[in-house]
Scaffold this motif. Structure first.
Motif, PDB file in Angstrom:
ATOM      1  N   ASP A  94      36.912 -50.115   4.345  1.00 50.37           N
ATOM      2  CA  ASP A  94      37.715 -50.183   3.121  1.00 50.37           C
ATOM      3  C   ASP A  94      37.911 -51.628   2.664  1.00 50.37           C
ATOM      4  O   ASP A  94      38.081 -51.888   1.463  1.00 50.37           O
ATOM      5  N   VAL A  95      37.865 -52.587   3.599  1.00 47.74           N
ATOM      6  CA  VAL A  95      37.975 -53.998   3.235  1.00 47.74           C
ATOM      7  C   VAL A  95      36.724 -54.428   2.463  1.00 47.74           C
ATOM      8  O   VAL A  95      36.810 -55.117   1.446  1.00 47.74           O
ATOM      9  N   VAL A  96      35.555 -54.025   2.961  1.00 51.15           N
ATOM     10  CA  VAL A  96      34.298 -54.363   2.283  1.00 51.15           C
ATOM     11  C   VAL A  96      34.247 -53.695   0.913  1.00 51.15           C
ATOM     12  O   VAL A  96      33.838 -54.308  -0.082  1.00 51.15           O
ATOM     13  N   ARG A  97      34.715 -52.445   0.841  1.00 50.82           N
ATOM     14  CA  ARG A  97      34.721 -51.746  -0.451  1.00 50.82           C
ATOM     15  C   ARG A  97      35.664 -52.432  -1.435  1.00 50.82           C
ATOM     16  O   ARG A  97      35.330 -52.611  -2.621  1.00 50.82           O
ATOM     17  N   SER A  98      36.829 -52.842  -0.963  1.00 49.44           N
ATOM     18  CA  SER A  98      37.782 -53.544  -1.820  1.00 49.44           C
ATOM     19  C   SER A  98      37.193 -54.858  -2.337  1.00 49.44           C
ATOM     20  O   SER A  98      37.366 -55.218  -3.505  1.00 49.44           O
ATOM     21  N   LEU A  99      36.476 -55.551  -1.470  1.00 57.42           N
ATOM     22  CA  LEU A  99      35.844 -56.811  -1.860  1.00 57.42           C
ATOM     23  C   LEU A  99      34.820 -56.589  -2.965  1.00 57.42           C
ATOM     24  O   LEU A  99      34.738 -57.357  -3.926  1.00 57.42           O
ATOM     25  N   ALA A 100      34.039 -55.519  -2.850  1.00 56.30           N
ATOM     26  CA  ALA A 100      33.042 -55.208  -3.874  1.00 56.30           C
ATOM     27  C   ALA A 100      33.704 -54.826  -5.195  1.00 56.30           C
ATOM     28  O   ALA A 100      33.256 -55.228  -6.276  1.00 56.30           O
ATOM     29  N   VAL A 101      34.781 -54.057  -5.119  1.00 56.22           N
ATOM     30  CA  VAL A 101      35.474 -53.620  -6.337  1.00 56.22           C
ATOM     31  C   VAL A 101      36.103 -54.808  -7.050  1.00 56.22           C
ATOM     32  O   VAL A 101      35.975 -54.961  -8.272  1.00 56.22           O
ATOM     33  N   LYS A 102      36.777 -55.684  -6.310  1.00 57.89           N
ATOM     34  CA  LYS A 102      37.514 -56.788  -6.931  1.00 57.89           C
ATOM     35  C   LYS A 102      36.590 -57.874  -7.481  1.00 57.89           C
ATOM     36  O   LYS A 102      36.921 -58.537  -8.464  1.00 57.89           O
ATOM     37  N   THR A 103      35.433 -58.065  -6.855  1.00 58.06           N
ATOM     38  CA  THR A 103      34.533 -59.129  -7.310  1.00 58.06           C
ATOM     39  C   THR A 103      33.411 -58.617  -8.205  1.00 58.06           C
ATOM     40  O   THR A 103      32.756 -59.410  -8.883  1.00 58.06           O
ATOM     41  N   GLU A 104      33.135 -57.316  -8.153  1.00 58.07           N
ATOM     42  CA  GLU A 104      32.036 -56.675  -8.873  1.00 58.07           C
ATOM     43  C   GLU A 104      30.670 -57.084  -8.328  1.00 58.07           C
ATOM     44  O   GLU A 104      29.642 -56.767  -8.918  1.00 58.07           O
ATOM     45  N   GLU A 105      30.645 -57.787  -7.187  1.00 57.47           N
ATOM     46  CA  GLU A 105      29.392 -58.193  -6.551  1.00 57.47           C
ATOM     47  C   GLU A 105      29.133 -57.328  -5.317  1.00 57.47           C
ATOM     48  O   GLU A 105      30.026 -56.616  -4.838  1.00 57.47           O
ATOM     49  N   SER A 106      27.915 -57.384  -4.774  1.00 57.06           N
ATOM     50  CA  SER A 106      27.603 -56.675  -3.543  1.00 57.06           C
ATOM     51  C   SER A 106      28.324 -57.356  -2.378  1.00 57.06           C
ATOM     52  O   SER A 106      28.285 -58.585  -2.257  1.00 57.06           O
ATOM     53  N   LEU A 245      37.423 -63.727  -1.126  1.00 59.14           N
ATOM     54  CA  LEU A 245      36.681 -63.504   0.109  1.00 59.14           C
ATOM     55  C   LEU A 245      37.514 -63.891   1.331  1.00 59.14           C
ATOM     56  O   LEU A 245      37.593 -63.146   2.315  1.00 59.14           O
ATOM     57  N   LEU A 246      38.149 -65.054   1.277  1.00 56.40           N
ATOM     58  CA  LEU A 246      38.976 -65.508   2.399  1.00 56.40           C
ATOM     59  C   LEU A 246      40.154 -64.569   2.642  1.00 56.40           C
ATOM     60  O   LEU A 246      40.501 -64.284   3.796  1.00 56.40           O
ATOM     61  N   ALA A 247      40.764 -64.078   1.584  1.00 52.07           N
ATOM     62  CA  ALA A 247      41.895 -63.156   1.745  1.00 52.07           C
ATOM     63  C   ALA A 247      41.460 -61.892   2.468  1.00 52.07           C
ATOM     64  O   ALA A 247      42.161 -61.385   3.367  1.00 52.07           O
ATOM     65  N   HIS A 248      40.297 -61.369   2.105  1.00 51.44           N
ATOM     66  CA  HIS A 248      39.787 -60.166   2.768  1.00 51.44           C
ATOM     67  C   HIS A 248      39.387 -60.459   4.213  1.00 51.44           C
ATOM     68  O   HIS A 248      39.589 -59.625   5.099  1.00 51.44           O
ATOM     69  N   ALA A 249      38.806 -61.624   4.461  1.00 52.37           N
ATOM     70  CA  ALA A 249      38.427 -61.990   5.826  1.00 52.37           C
ATOM     71  C   ALA A 249      39.663 -62.129   6.715  1.00 52.37           C
ATOM     72  O   ALA A 249      39.666 -61.689   7.875  1.00 52.37           O
ATOM     73  N   HIS A 250      40.722 -62.744   6.183  1.00 54.10           N
ATOM     74  CA  HIS A 250      41.968 -62.871   6.951  1.00 54.10           C
ATOM     75  C   HIS A 250      42.551 -61.490   7.242  1.00 54.10           C
ATOM     76  O   HIS A 250      43.043 -61.221   8.348  1.00 54.10           O
ATOM     77  N   GLN A 251      42.499 -60.602   6.262  1.00 55.87           N
ATOM     78  CA  GLN A 251      43.009 -59.248   6.446  1.00 55.87           C
ATOM     79  C   GLN A 251      42.254 -58.529   7.562  1.00 55.87           C
ATOM     80  O   GLN A 251      42.867 -57.885   8.431  1.00 55.87           O
ATOM     81  N   LEU A 252      40.936 -58.643   7.552  1.00 56.20           N
ATOM     82  CA  LEU A 252      40.140 -57.956   8.569  1.00 56.20           C
ATOM     83  C   LEU A 252      40.347 -58.583   9.951  1.00 56.20           C
ATOM     84  O   LEU A 252      40.425 -57.866  10.956  1.00 56.20           O
ATOM     85  N   SER A 253      40.437 -59.903  10.021  1.00 49.85           N
ATOM     86  CA  SER A 253      40.693 -60.558  11.305  1.00 49.85           C
ATOM     87  C   SER A 253      42.008 -60.061  11.908  1.00 49.85           C
ATOM     88  O   SER A 253      42.079 -59.765  13.113  1.00 49.85           O
ATOM     89  N   ALA A 254      43.043 -59.970  11.087  1.00 46.78           N
ATOM     90  CA  ALA A 254      44.339 -59.491  11.562  1.00 46.78           C
ATOM     91  C   ALA A 254      44.258 -58.043  12.009  1.00 46.78           C
ATOM     92  O   ALA A 254      44.851 -57.649  13.019  1.00 46.78           O
ATOM     93  N   ARG A 255      43.513 -57.252  11.269  1.00 43.70           N
ATOM     94  CA  ARG A 255      43.378 -55.828  11.619  1.00 43.70           C
ATOM     95  C   ARG A 255      42.641 -55.666  12.948  1.00 43.70           C
ATOM     96  O   ARG A 255      43.033 -54.836  13.788  1.00 43.70           O
ATOM     97  N   ILE A 256      41.586 -56.435  13.160  1.00 42.78           N
ATOM     98  CA  ILE A 256      40.831 -56.372  14.417  1.00 42.78           C
ATOM     99  C   ILE A 256      41.711 -56.799  15.579  1.00 42.78           C
ATOM    100  O   ILE A 256      41.715 -56.160  16.652  1.00 42.78           O
ATOM    101  N   ALA A 257      42.463 -57.868  15.419  1.00 45.28           N
ATOM    102  CA  ALA A 257      43.335 -58.354  16.486  1.00 45.28           C
ATOM    103  C   ALA A 257      44.364 -57.307  16.866  1.00 45.28           C
ATOM    104  O   ALA A 257      44.648 -57.084  18.059  1.00 45.28           O
TER     105      ALA A 257
END
Length: 261
Positions: A94-106, A245-257
């Protein structure tokens, strides 16, 4: 890295593993014997002998009269078991999907595997012109694609030095921009900026951004990345995409931890 020659059968295992990686990287369409032999730096006869042995074990397969080699059913079963320990795609989807939706890029999730990155997830953005440099299963050496550049930049300095010592062929394989000096410059810029920028160094006109995702110990083991066409990556928009991109990466790092406590 090659296994110690003193270990019986180590060379054959390393060659078979190299072929397995090439087969899985080829995706659903598979790869021909010639492609695999060249990629693994083996003769056709040696590659065919090893592939036949792997096929007998169910690790690779060929459909009907096809001459193309594809992943076999045993890889699926093994992967299903290993996923319980190593797979983070359920946490990241869902993080990757959110990134694609918000940026409109792959948008992509890649994982570090030894000296490479492997793409695990791809989500298409809504912008109709797309870059197809990266898809699930595609591998790049660290420091080449934006995901691998982001990961390499945040490894300890001694690990970066050791990696560059192991891979003096990056420049000859990927171009002058991947020589030691320009690569170290991009690594420093990535660390200062927080995310990597690949200005069409793999395919002309296809740009990428990458941000490292960290495990509980603070090591960069994954990366989120974006790709798109050059005119979409002007200076102002790169800064905007980088923040997202950084916001999503921080979110995923926190989720993994949190998930792995």
């Amino acid at each position: 890295m090659e296994p110690p020659a003193s270990v019986p059968g180590a060379q054959a295992i390393a060659r078979a593993a190299r072929l397995l990686r090439l087969v899985t990287a080829a995706g659903a369409d598979g790869a021909s014997l010639q492609e695999l032999a060249v990629g693994a730096d083996l003769s056709r006869s040696t590659a065919h002998r090893l592939l036949s042995a792997l096929r007998a074990e169910g690790l690779v397969d060929r459909e009907g009269e096809s001459t193309r080699w594809m992943p076999g059913p045993e890889l699926f079963l093994m992967g299903s078991v290993a996923a319980a320990r190593y797979d983070v795609t359920a946490l990241a989807r869902d993080v990757v999907r959110s990134l694609a939706v918000k940026t409109e890029e792959s948008a992509f999730l890649s994982v570090r595997r030894a000296d490479e990155t492997v793409c695990l997830l791809r989500e298409e953005g809504s912008f109709p012109i797309r870059s197809f440099v990266l898809s699930e299963g595609v591998r790049f050496p660290l420091g080449v694609a934006s995901a691998g550049l982001a990961i390499l930049a945040f490894l300890p300095d001694h690990d970066v030095d050791a990696y560059l010592d192991r891979h003096p062929d990056l420049e000859s394989a990927w171009g002058r921009a991947h020589g030691t000096r320009p690569l170290r410059t991009r690594l420093a810029e990535t660390k200062e900026r927080g995310y990597a920028v690949n200005p069409g160094l793999i395919v002309e006109g296809s740009w990428g951004l990458g941000a490292a995702v960290f495990d509980r110990s603070g090591r960069p083991e994954w990366a989120l990345s974006l790709t798109g066409v050059e005119f979409r990556f002007g200076p102002e928009r790169i800064a905007e995409l980088g923040r997202t991109l950084l916001a999503h990466a921080h979110q995923l790092s926190a989720r993994i931890a949190t998930a792995r406590r």
